[in-house]
Structure formats: C-alpha cells, structure tokens
Design a protein around this motif. Structure first.
Motif, PDB file in Angstrom:
ATOM      1  N   GLY A  76      47.595  11.449  52.592  1.00  0.00           N
ATOM      2  CA  GLY A  76      48.721  11.865  51.772  1.00  0.00           C
ATOM      3  C   GLY A  76      49.225  10.853  50.768  1.00  0.00           C
ATOM      4  O   GLY A  76      50.314  11.022  50.218  1.00  0.00           O
ATOM      5  N   GLN A  77      48.451   9.784  50.505  1.00  0.00           N
ATOM      6  CA  GLN A  77      48.877   8.824  49.490  1.00  0.00           C
ATOM      7  C   GLN A  77      48.834   9.486  48.117  1.00  0.00           C
ATOM      8  O   GLN A  77      47.849  10.122  47.752  1.00  0.00           O
ATOM      9  CB  GLN A  77      47.980   7.591  49.516  1.00  0.00           C
ATOM     10  CG  GLN A  77      48.088   6.782  50.795  1.00  0.00           C
ATOM     11  CD  GLN A  77      49.465   6.179  50.983  1.00  0.00           C
ATOM     12  OE1 GLN A  77      49.987   5.520  50.092  1.00  0.00           O
ATOM     13  NE2 GLN A  77      50.069   6.408  52.132  1.00  0.00           N
ATOM     14  N   ARG A  78      49.898   9.324  47.357  1.00  0.00           N
ATOM     15  CA  ARG A  78      50.031  10.013  46.074  1.00  0.00           C
ATOM     16  C   ARG A  78      49.753   9.052  44.915  1.00  0.00           C
ATOM     17  O   ARG A  78      50.257   7.932  44.899  1.00  0.00           O
ATOM     18  CB  ARG A  78      51.441  10.589  45.941  1.00  0.00           C
ATOM     19  CG  ARG A  78      51.765  11.628  46.990  1.00  0.00           C
ATOM     20  CD  ARG A  78      53.269  11.756  47.194  1.00  0.00           C
ATOM     21  NE  ARG A  78      53.944  12.200  45.986  1.00  0.00           N
ATOM     22  CZ  ARG A  78      54.223  13.471  45.710  1.00  0.00           C
ATOM     23  NH1 ARG A  78      53.886  14.419  46.573  1.00  0.00           N
ATOM     24  NH2 ARG A  78      54.846  13.805  44.606  1.00  0.00           N
ATOM     25  N   SER A  80      49.584   9.228  40.583  1.00  0.00           N
ATOM     26  CA  SER A  80      49.807  10.027  39.375  1.00  0.00           C
ATOM     27  C   SER A  80      48.726   9.723  38.340  1.00  0.00           C
ATOM     28  O   SER A  80      48.344   8.564  38.142  1.00  0.00           O
ATOM     29  CB  SER A  80      51.187   9.727  38.785  1.00  0.00           C
ATOM     30  OG  SER A  80      52.208  10.120  39.673  1.00  0.00           O
ATOM     31  N   ASP A  94      49.409  14.948  36.456  1.00  0.00           N
ATOM     32  CA  ASP A  94      49.049  15.516  37.762  1.00  0.00           C
ATOM     33  C   ASP A  94      49.244  14.465  38.859  1.00  0.00           C
ATOM     34  O   ASP A  94      48.948  13.281  38.666  1.00  0.00           O
ATOM     35  CB  ASP A  94      47.590  15.977  37.773  1.00  0.00           C
ATOM     36  CG  ASP A  94      47.390  17.314  37.078  1.00  0.00           C
ATOM     37  OD1 ASP A  94      48.401  17.959  36.742  1.00  0.00           O
ATOM     38  OD2 ASP A  94      46.226  17.709  36.870  1.00  0.00           O
ATOM     39  N   VAL A  95      49.729  14.924  39.997  1.00  0.00           N
ATOM     40  CA  VAL A  95      49.889  14.047  41.162  1.00  0.00           C
ATOM     41  C   VAL A  95      48.803  14.410  42.169  1.00  0.00           C
ATOM     42  O   VAL A  95      48.744  15.544  42.646  1.00  0.00           O
ATOM     43  CB  VAL A  95      51.281  14.201  41.800  1.00  0.00           C
ATOM     44  CG1 VAL A  95      51.390  13.331  43.052  1.00  0.00           C
ATOM     45  CG2 VAL A  95      52.365  13.833  40.801  1.00  0.00           C
ATOM     46  N   THR A  96      47.934  13.467  42.464  1.00  0.00           N
ATOM     47  CA  THR A  96      46.819  13.732  43.374  1.00  0.00           C
ATOM     48  C   THR A  96      47.066  13.070  44.727  1.00  0.00           C
ATOM     49  O   THR A  96      47.687  12.008  44.810  1.00  0.00           O
ATOM     50  CB  THR A  96      45.493  13.197  42.801  1.00  0.00           C
ATOM     51  OG1 THR A  96      45.550  11.768  42.715  1.00  0.00           O
ATOM     52  CG2 THR A  96      45.241  13.762  41.421  1.00  0.00           C
ATOM     53  N   LEU A  97      46.559  13.717  45.769  1.00  0.00           N
ATOM     54  CA  LEU A  97      46.566  13.119  47.101  1.00  0.00           C
ATOM     55  C   LEU A  97      45.224  12.432  47.317  1.00  0.00           C
ATOM     56  O   LEU A  97      44.179  12.955  46.931  1.00  0.00           O
ATOM     57  CB  LEU A  97      46.788  14.183  48.175  1.00  0.00           C
ATOM     58  CG  LEU A  97      48.104  14.957  48.101  1.00  0.00           C
ATOM     59  CD1 LEU A  97      48.241  15.880  49.299  1.00  0.00           C
ATOM     60  CD2 LEU A  97      49.296  14.015  48.016  1.00  0.00           C
ATOM     61  N   ALA A 207      40.065  11.267  45.572  1.00  0.00           N
ATOM     62  CA  ALA A 207      41.066  12.269  45.200  1.00  0.00           C
ATOM     63  C   ALA A 207      40.584  13.633  45.686  1.00  0.00           C
ATOM     64  O   ALA A 207      39.448  14.028  45.407  1.00  0.00           O
ATOM     65  CB  ALA A 207      41.259  12.275  43.684  1.00  0.00           C
ATOM     66  N   ALA A 211      48.756  17.780  44.075  1.00  0.00           N
ATOM     67  CA  ALA A 211      50.015  18.156  44.719  1.00  0.00           C
ATOM     68  C   ALA A 211      51.082  18.591  43.724  1.00  0.00           C
ATOM     69  O   ALA A 211      52.135  19.078  44.113  1.00  0.00           O
ATOM     70  CB  ALA A 211      50.539  16.990  45.554  1.00  0.00           C
TER      71      ALA A 211
END
Length: 220
Positions: A76-78, A80, A94-97, A207, A211
């Motif tokens: 779950g580390q985000r 951008s 976009d915000v990726t996990l 990635a 999210a």
C-alpha cells in the motif's frame, strides 16, 4: 408503649414486603438482588476462564493490527506520478500503489512498471522495463533491439525518435535494467545520461494499482 408500637409497624412492614413478593411470584415476576449480580460478574471476569478470554482477545487485536501494518507496508505504499512520461498507462497526478514485496521472491520482468529512486535522488520515478540484466540494448531506426533482435512484445517500443545513450549498444551488467517511458517523447529514462541503467538495489517496487483520481482507478 411507643417502643411496642414501633415493633408492630416494623412487623407489618416486613409482612407487607413478603406479600408483595408473593403476589409478584404469582404474576411470573421476580426480584433480583443487584449486589449478587455484581458479585457474580466480578467472579466471572476474574476467573481463569475470563482472564484467558481477555488475553486471547488482546492477542487477536494485536495480530490484526500487525497484519494491517504489514499489508500497508508491502502493498500500500503510495507514489504520485509527476508528468506524462508514462501516458497513457499512467497520467500526471495519478497515485499508484507499490508492491514492495514481489521482488523479494521473483526478479523484475520485461514490461513491468517499476518505481525506483537512484542514489542521491530525492524523488521516485516510474518507468517500464525493456532491458534485462546481461542483455544488450540498442535503439535503431526507432525500434528497440535486444541482443540484436527487434523487441515486438511486452512493451510498446516503436517510432522512438530519440535514442540517446542507446544509439550505440548498451550492455547491461548482472544487476542492471534498461527502462523507458511509454510516452517516449516526454520521458527522461535510461536513454538520458542523467538516468542511465537502473541498478536492482535502486528499485523500490512494482506499481500495481492506481488509487486515484477516481476516473483512473484500477489495476495497472
């Protein structure tokens, strides 16, 4: 005389209470002694069974909390995305996990979108792997060549106008990867001297999910 009258009143009062209880019993009602219930509750709580249940409940809560922390840290580390170098797969903002666990068990593969941060860099970059350790990468006539053969699957790699460092064959060592952005014309990647080949130790993770924002949400 007054003392005698008092005893009679007490006797009548006691008799009246017994009569009330008797009538209540006939109606299916019963009087409860709250002090007895409280005493029973305390005995139940501090009994071996009660203490065991409390300990088990505490352990379960601890396990759930630890599992939640592990899942967030592993999957779950985000990160951008800045810029459109990975468009259309990923867009600016976009915000990726990031899956930080996967590369502990398997090696990065061609086509993976990785998140990495090179030594001395303060931000993360997101690019796609095209060259693997031990391979030779070259960009010629707009096409990516791997060990002299045109790359035709796993990545979109055609009509690349700028070859950069890959204008000449680039040999990757045993711990290096060649990465490129899907939007070739707007990407600083392994073609650029300031980036070059990516060391395996610099890879933060893979990635795997967008999210946010809402309209872009989904698996990568």
């Amino acid at each position: 005389m007054r003392g005698l009258d008092f005893r009679k009143k007490r006797r009548r009062s006691s008799t009246g209470l017994r009569a009330q209880k008797s009538r209540a019993a006939r109606r299916g009602l019963r009087f409860e002694d709250k002090s007895e219930k409280l005493h029973f509750a305390k005995e139940k709580l501090y009994s071996p069974t009660g203490i065991k249940s409390l300990v088990l409940w505490s352990v379960e809560i601890l396990i759930v909390c630890m599992a939640a922390v592990f899942l967030v840290a592993a999957f779950g580390q985000r990160v951008s995305v800045a810029g459109d170098s990975m468009a259309p797969a990923l867009r600016n903002g976009d915000v990726t996990l990031v899956n930080r666990l996967v590369y502990r068990f398997v090696k990065p593969s061609r086509g993976d979108i990785i998140v990495f941060s090179q030594s001395g860099d303060t931000h993360y970059s997101v690019k796609r792997i095209v060259g693997l350790p031990g391979e030779t990468v070259q960009i010629k006539e707009g096409k990516i060549l791997i060990d002299g053969e045109e790359l035709t699957k796993d990545v979109s790699a055609s009509d690349i106008a700028y070859a950069g460092l890959a204008e000449e064959p680039v040999e990757l060592s045993a711990d290096e990867y060649f990465v490129i952005g899907d939007n070739h014309t707007a990407s600083d990647d392994s073609r650029v001297p300031g980036v070059g080949n990516i060391k395996e130790d610099d890879i933060y993770g893979k990635a795997w999910f967008i999210a946010g924002p809402w309209e872009d949400m989904g698996f990568i």
